[in-house]
Write an enzyme that holds these catalytic residues in place. Structure first.
Site, PDB file in Angstrom:
ATOM      1  N   SER A   9       1.527   5.179  -6.653  1.00  0.00           N
ATOM      2  CA  SER A   9       1.838   3.911  -6.004  1.00  0.00           C
ATOM      3  C   SER A   9       3.227   3.401  -6.386  1.00  0.00           C
ATOM      4  CB  SER A   9       0.742   2.892  -6.342  1.00  0.00           C
ATOM      5  OG  SER A   9       0.847   1.730  -5.581  1.00  0.00           O
ATOM      6  N   ASP A  25       6.036   0.020  -1.019  1.00  0.00           N
ATOM      7  CA  ASP A  25       6.049   0.700  -2.311  1.00  0.00           C
ATOM      8  C   ASP A  25       5.958   2.204  -2.086  1.00  0.00           C
ATOM      9  OD1 ASP A  25       3.392   0.760  -1.506  1.00  0.00           O
ATOM     10  OD2 ASP A  25       2.611   0.587  -3.547  1.00  0.00           O
ATOM     11  N   ASP A  27       3.727   4.532  -2.047  1.00  0.00           N
ATOM     12  CA  ASP A  27       2.755   5.147  -1.139  1.00  0.00           C
ATOM     13  C   ASP A  27       2.484   4.271   0.080  1.00  0.00           C
ATOM     14  OD1 ASP A  27       1.285   3.217  -2.492  1.00  0.00           O
ATOM     15  OD2 ASP A  27      -0.552   4.405  -2.527  1.00  0.00           O
ATOM     16  N   ASP A  49       1.223   1.325   0.672  1.00  0.00           N
ATOM     17  CA  ASP A  49       0.008   0.545   0.907  1.00  0.00           C
ATOM     18  C   ASP A  49       0.196  -0.925   0.551  1.00  0.00           C
ATOM     19  OD1 ASP A  49      -0.003   0.692  -1.861  1.00  0.00           O
ATOM     20  OD2 ASP A  49      -2.077   1.376  -2.030  1.00  0.00           O
TER      21      ASP A  49
END
Length: 447
Positions: A102, A242, A244, A246
């Protein structure tokens, strides 16, 4: 094998150190694959990743684990976490895997797992996989039943199509100048493409991943470059994702930050007024600002608070039959369009409101005054248990008494790092700061 791997968001750690080693990743593939071998069909797992250098190593190890227990593997390459969730369901896979840490730096990595319905795994599924990880006798497939692996090259295109479909067909972004920061991460291709295809002028930041620069002074946790670029370019709005993709943080045309609480306020109000909101309000976490709660009350809506972590938000949303939720940090979940947090879809909801309102972002996106809130982190040693220290417990009790009726106090352990997070909020800023500092000092003394 250690006894516990799963934290608040899958398995995470420093690359090439337990639990983020290829040996453990292969065992995770074997354990998760075995758990999801249900029925006589040829089972399938889909795997996506972000742009970290260690992603190559972790992906190959996971592929080895899954194929060794008889699962076929479909590899997507770099793609956002919500795309993996979506494609798990769309491709009728038995399991979805995202390799990402993340918003963490490139030296970390993680494994997120999704069930066949596209949702993150339940506690029961995680416990069953933990039990298999502790086992030394996972049954391997016969030589003729070993799984195959293949790559799908059009996964990003499928996801872009789904993202655009989250808006009505007549919504266009013509005339908007957007600066988008993809954190050199998983959305470096898909997010700019989606905004451009909808008609926006797009200026990009963080779209040149090299394996080591993901989240490095960019993305939703480092918005300084985005802020200055938006102002210098005279853009209408800035979008920060960010690693990833999400989570989402927004910057208005003046360079001012708009966090997840303000975004939830905007989406919640819009969906409520348009008859799209299910339930009596939205779901956020204990970390969301008291100002959000007061704003929603003024709109006749409730704020339901879950434990920190988008997984807990999602669980409460599903339990209460609600379709909008998120976190102050930028995770936005809109169950009508995605089964997990999706920064790009959330950004499109904001952009659509910007187009429809005709207002500048600085006027549209700051819907309430934040109550003074302060969050500080205290790092502790591997063997320390500072929250069990009597002096720390007394300090926390005294602070709760001091803030009673005038604010809130939230103390929690990070699920991904050895940190104690100390947050307080209230109308008296000086009091909030003093309370947080006293608790941090007590925790530090016990750490």
């Amino acid at each position: 094998m250690p006894g516990s791997y799963f934290g608040t968001d899958g398995i995470r750690g420093r690359a090439n150190s337990a639990p983020m080693t290829p040996e453990i990743a292969m065992k995770v593939g074997q354990a998760a694959g075995t758990h999801f071998l249900r029925g006589d069909h040829k089972h399938r797992v889909v795997i996506g990743k972000d742009t970290r250098l260690s992603g190559y190593m972790m992906e190959n190890a996971l592929v080895a684990g899954f194929t060794s227990v008889g699962m076929n593997v479909v590899q997507f390459g770099p793609i956002p976490t919500p795309a993996v969730a979506m494609l798990t369901q769309a491709m009728r896979a038995d399991l979805g895997v995202m390799i990402s840490a993340s918003h963490n730096p490139y030296v970390d990595n993680g494994i997120k797992l999704f069930g066949p319905d596209g949702f993150k795994l339940s506690d029961e599924d995680e416990a069953a996989i933990e039990a298999l990880l502790a086992s030394s006798d996972i049954p391997l497939a016969d030589a003729g039943e070993i799984g195959r692996a293949r790559r799908v090259e059009d996964a990003r295109g499928r996801y872009i199509h789904a993202v655009k479909a989250s808006l009505p067909a007549d919504v266009r972004l013509d005339g908007l100048h957007i600066v988008v920061d993809c954190a050199h991460g998983a959305a470096y291709q898909v997010a700019p493409s989606a905004f451009w295809e909808l008609g926006a002028k797009v200026t990009t930041i963080g779209v040149d991943p090299n394996g080591k620069n993901i989240n490095d002074a960019c993305g939703s946790t480092h918005i300084e470059t985005l802020q200055s670029t938006v102002v210098a370019a005279g853009a209408d709005i800035g979008i920060a994702l960010d690693g990833d993709a999400d989570r989402l943080i927004v910057v208005d045309e003046k360079g001012q930050q708009v966090d997840g609480d303000q975004i939830m306020a905007l989406i919640g109000r819009s969906w409520s007024r348009n008859g799209l909101l299910r339930g009596d309000g939205i779901v956020a976490t204990v970390m969301s600002n008291l100002g959000l709660e007061r704003f929603l009350e003024s709109e006749g809506l409730e704020l339901h608070r879950a434990k920190v972590g988008d997984r807990h938000v999602l669980e409460m949303m599903r339990r209460k039959g609600m379709n909008v939720g998120g976190e102050q940090s930028g995770h936005m979940i809109m169950l009508d369009h995605a089964t997990t947090g999706d920064g790009t879809i959330a950004a499109l909801q904001v952009l659509a409101e910007l187009v429809n309102s005709g207002k500048p972002a600085s006027e549209l996106l700051h819907l309430f005054e934040r109550v003074p809130q302060l969050l500080k982190n205290v790092r502790y040693g591997a063997d320390a248990k500072p929250l069990e220290d009597k002096a720390v417990q007394q300090c926390i009790a005294d602070a709760e008494g001091e803030l009673s009726g005038k604010g809130r106090l939230v103390i929690r352990k990070s699920g991904t790092e050895p940190l104690i997070r100390v947050m307080a909020e209230g109308d008296d800023e000086a009091q909030v700061e003093a309370v947080v500092d006293r608790i941090c000092e007590a925790v530090q003394a016990a750490a």
